[in-house]
Design a protein around this motif. Structure first.
Motif, PDB file in Angstrom:
ATOM      1  N   UNK A 160       5.846  30.633   7.323  1.00 27.35           N
ATOM      2  CA  UNK A 160       5.420  30.984   8.676  1.00 27.35           C
ATOM      3  C   UNK A 160       3.902  31.004   8.802  1.00 27.35           C
ATOM      4  N   UNK A 161       3.186  31.100   7.696  1.00 29.22           N
ATOM      5  CA  UNK A 161       1.724  30.987   7.699  1.00 29.22           C
ATOM      6  C   UNK A 161       1.280  29.549   7.473  1.00 29.22           C
ATOM      7  N   UNK A 162       1.894  28.885   6.500  1.00 31.14           N
ATOM      8  CA  UNK A 162       1.464  27.546   6.100  1.00 31.14           C
ATOM      9  C   UNK A 162       1.891  26.495   7.111  1.00 31.14           C
ATOM     10  N   UNK A 163       3.143  26.542   7.568  1.00 26.24           N
ATOM     11  CA  UNK A 163       3.667  25.500   8.449  1.00 26.24           C
ATOM     12  C   UNK A 163       4.743  26.082   9.373  1.00 26.24           C
ATOM     13  N   UNK A 164       4.365  26.718  10.480  1.00 22.42           N
ATOM     14  CA  UNK A 164       5.360  27.289  11.405  1.00 22.42           C
ATOM     15  C   UNK A 164       5.964  26.211  12.317  1.00 22.42           C
ATOM     16  N   UNK A 165       6.642  25.250  11.706  1.00 20.65           N
ATOM     17  CA  UNK A 165       7.242  24.139  12.429  1.00 20.65           C
ATOM     18  C   UNK A 165       8.669  23.924  11.955  1.00 20.65           C
ATOM     19  N   UNK A 166       9.452  23.247  12.807  1.00 20.12           N
ATOM     20  CA  UNK A 166      10.826  22.965  12.433  1.00 20.12           C
ATOM     21  C   UNK A 166      10.872  21.787  11.461  1.00 20.12           C
TER      22      UNK A 166
END
Length: 671
Positions: free
Chosen positions: A186-192
């Protein structure tokens, strides 16, 4: 203006660029120290007498090498129950479609270190099953027993609701007393996209402890100077941020080269360029159509890396690439490299004397034993000939020159294929671009490659061998933020605009706060917004700019889709805004490059000799020039070889050369 030293650690050499207040370059190249890259950096700084008031901007290969060599930290993955095998399953992509038994690279985290917790967030962000905190002590015991150094936490749909990941981090930090590195998706890559998010978070966890230790050691060595690190997106970040988010630095050196190339090319009046960075181990190419080519999806060592990066294509062809004859009798060049140690046979350190591209250039007269690195490092011609003799026997050819010629042609073909991939295969005509070679070996091969690709012009910058380090002097402090939003739109409305503004606000607040924490003036920051969009039902997106209240992004998307894929759907077709992106950039004062008025066209004062050099499968009388003596306005024709400290420039017959006011060499193919 604070002066800065650009440092790029390469596979063979560590490059330094210092730009004085008078606008003149001071450059230095030093053999890299793979066992500890900081040794070469600190030694080079002593040689250059870098003042304590300077800032250091560093392009690092620590993260890259850890991934390529699979020598990262002992890493565990904590994920949602039932999803431990996401890393192993991956995607159905088959890079080698003709392999009878395709081999996938093994996951960075073995099965025994992939741990599950009972929790579940829904696709709408609701908590379906709260995190079972009672499971965490057993997980902590496993981490201790396995001597885990770093943990990646990637829970299902945590990009919508990160509280469970944050609870796991809080528990582990309390147990480990900060002795454990923890990366949250959720910090590094908050993407689907579950696989890409997991893989990227694992990559960060895998390399972050190594990067953190290395940067702490380097920062201590360069004190009191401030240390920044080049990112893969073409911007710079603080050393502490680079340690925590090490995955953002895996292409930092090549990214610096593209930034430096665009800076020099724009000064010279060329906006559309193809960059060609040939070093000791690999070649990196990028197509720049009046902008930096950025993408949100890349790959490193066979692993997906879904972070903002400059769109660079890499092939295993460099000056140190080893030539051999394969089992079928075909000549192969690379991807194996002799590296910095022992290096090519002509370095005089290789008992096995494996033939490389550098040895082939020396045998053909394109390199000169007495002019390498400005004469500070003499090449061993006897060793190069001996290495090439063994290859000639394996190839069953009569002489070493024929074997060396073959090595050059195969290496060129590998690199030409890379340029075709980023140009022709993406709908761009290379004849409309200028080829910009750099790296220690790029100018040796550029003209012949340009001729084969029908590129009409080659621009060789004043310091091509250290251009990546120069790029670090002109790179701006930059941070990227993203958030998957998944909003369907048919036509752009005020409601869509307002809703996206609400989603962008927290990212903008975070961007300003984190940039301010790194010492940047909040009032001077520039925030830009982009949207990843697609037609509903597609599985891939295109990125379009978004300026609130000033643009219809659906029209921009239709146009972008038609340019990329050759068609667009009808107006009013359902589209989706998939991901919102925010980029924060702090201003940077670009260095002032010295410019001279053009003078006489006669370049005879720069001639330092004549010799026979191989072109078009035969030796030809060739004029040798010293670039330090070339002045703006000078002109001459090939065949010629130009010597300078950081590279050698080979100009075949049929090519003309002119020196512009910035001391660039403009090479053009005579009609």
């Amino acid at each position: 203006m604070t002066q800065r030293l650009g440092v790029d650690t390469g596979g063979t050499f560590t490059d330094f660029v210092w730009l004085g207040a008078d606008g003149r370059y001071q450059i230095h190249k030093q053999l890299s120290t793979p066992q500890d890259p900081s040794e070469a950096i600190l030694s080079g700084m002593v040689t250059m007498s870098v003042p304590e008031t300077a800032d250091i901007v560093h392009g690092s290969t620590v993260a890259t090498n850890a991934l390529l060599e699979r020598k990262g930290a002992r890493t565990a993955l904590i994920t949602t129950q039932g999803f431990a095998d996401v890393l192993a399953i991956g995607r159905q992509n088959r890079p080698d479609i003709y392999a009878l038994v395709p081999q996938k690279p093994p996951p960075l985290v073995p099965a025994c270190w992939r741990l599950e917790v009972a929790e579940r967030i829904t696709a709408s962000g609701a908590v379906l099953h709260p995190l079972n905190l009672a499971e965490l002590p057993a997980i902590w015991q496993t981490l201790q027993a396995e001597q885990i150094e770093s943990v990646a936490v990637c829970l299902l749909f945590s990009f919508l609701q990160p509280q469970h990941e944050q609870q796991i981090r809080h528990f582990l930090q309390a147990q480990a007393d900060r002795g454990l590195h923890i990366s949250l998706s959720s910090d590094i890559l908050p993407e689907y996209r579950e696989y890409e998010r997991t893989a990227t978070t694992v990559i960060n966890a895998y390399v972050a402890p190594l990067m953190t230790r290395y940067l702490r050691r380097l920062a201590a060595g360069v004190q009191p100077r401030r240390l920044s690190v080049m990112q893969s997106n073409g911007g710079i970040i603080s050393a502490s941020t680079a340690g925590d988010e090490a995955a953002r630095t895996v292409l930092s050196g090549p990214a610096g080269g593209v930034v430096g190339a665009r800076f020099v090319a724009e000064q010279a009046g060329f906006s559309d360029i193809i960059t060609f960075d040939m070093g000791g181990t690999s070649t990196d190419v990028a197509l720049c159509p009046s902008r930096l080519p950025t993408t949100a999806s890349g790959e490193i060592a066979g692993l997906p890396l879904r972070l903002p990066i400059i769109d660079i294509h890499t092939v295993g062809a460099g000056g140190g690439s080893i030539a051999r004859v394969d089992a079928g009798g075909a000549l192969q060049v690379g991807p194996e490299s002799a590296g910095a140690w022992p290096g090519p046979a002509c370095y005089g350190r290789s008992p096995s004397r494996l033939p490389t591209v550098t040895d082939a250039n020396l045998v053909l007269g394109r390199l000169d034993a007495d002019h390498f690195l400005g004469g500070t490092m003499r090449l061993d011609e006897t060793a190069a000939v001996a290495a090439m003799q063994g290859l000639a026997e394996a190839m069953k050819v009569a002489d070493v020159e024929t074997a060396a010629w073959g090595v050059i042609q195969v290496a060129n073909a590998n690199m030409e294929r890379a340029i075709r991939r980023i140009s022709v295969e993406r709908g761009y005509d290379p004849r409309c671009f200028t080829l910009m070679p750099f790296g220690g070996a790029g100018p040796l091969h550029a003209c012949e490659m340009a001729e084969n690709l029908q590129i009409p012009r080659v621009l060789v910058p004043p310091v091509p061998g250290v251009l990546s380090a120069l790029g670090m002097l002109v790179a701006a402090p930059t941070k990227d933020y993203s958030q998957t939003v998944m909003r369907a739109v048919a036509a752009w409305t005020a409601a869509d605009e307002a809703w996206l503004g609400q989603q962008a606000a927290p990212l903008a607040v975070r961007a300003v706060a984190e940039m301010a924490a790194e010492g940047h003036d909040e009032a001077a920051l520039t925030l830009s917004y982009r949207l990843d969009m697609r037609y509903k039902g597609q599985s891939h997106e295109l990125t379009v700019p978004w300026t609130s209240g000033q643009s219809d992004v659906t029209a921009l998307f239709h146009a972008a889709h038609e340019q990329r894929y050759g068609y667009r759907l009808l107006e009013g077709e359902m589209m989706e805004v998939v991901t919102l992106r925010v980029t924060a950039v702090a201003p940077v004062d670009p260095p002032q490059i010295l410019q001279d008025l053009p003078g006489d066209a006669d370049a005879s004062a720069a001639i330092v000799g004549h010799k026979r050099v191989w072109f078009r499968q035969q030796p030809q009388p060739t004029v040798l020039y010293d670039r330090a003596r070339l002045r703006p306005g000078h002109q001459f024709d090939g065949p010629a070889v130009v010597f300078q400290y950081d590279t050698t420039i080979v100009i075949p017959p049929g090519w003309g050369t002119a020196v512009d006011s910035f001391n660039n060499l403009i090479l053009t193919l005579n009609s």
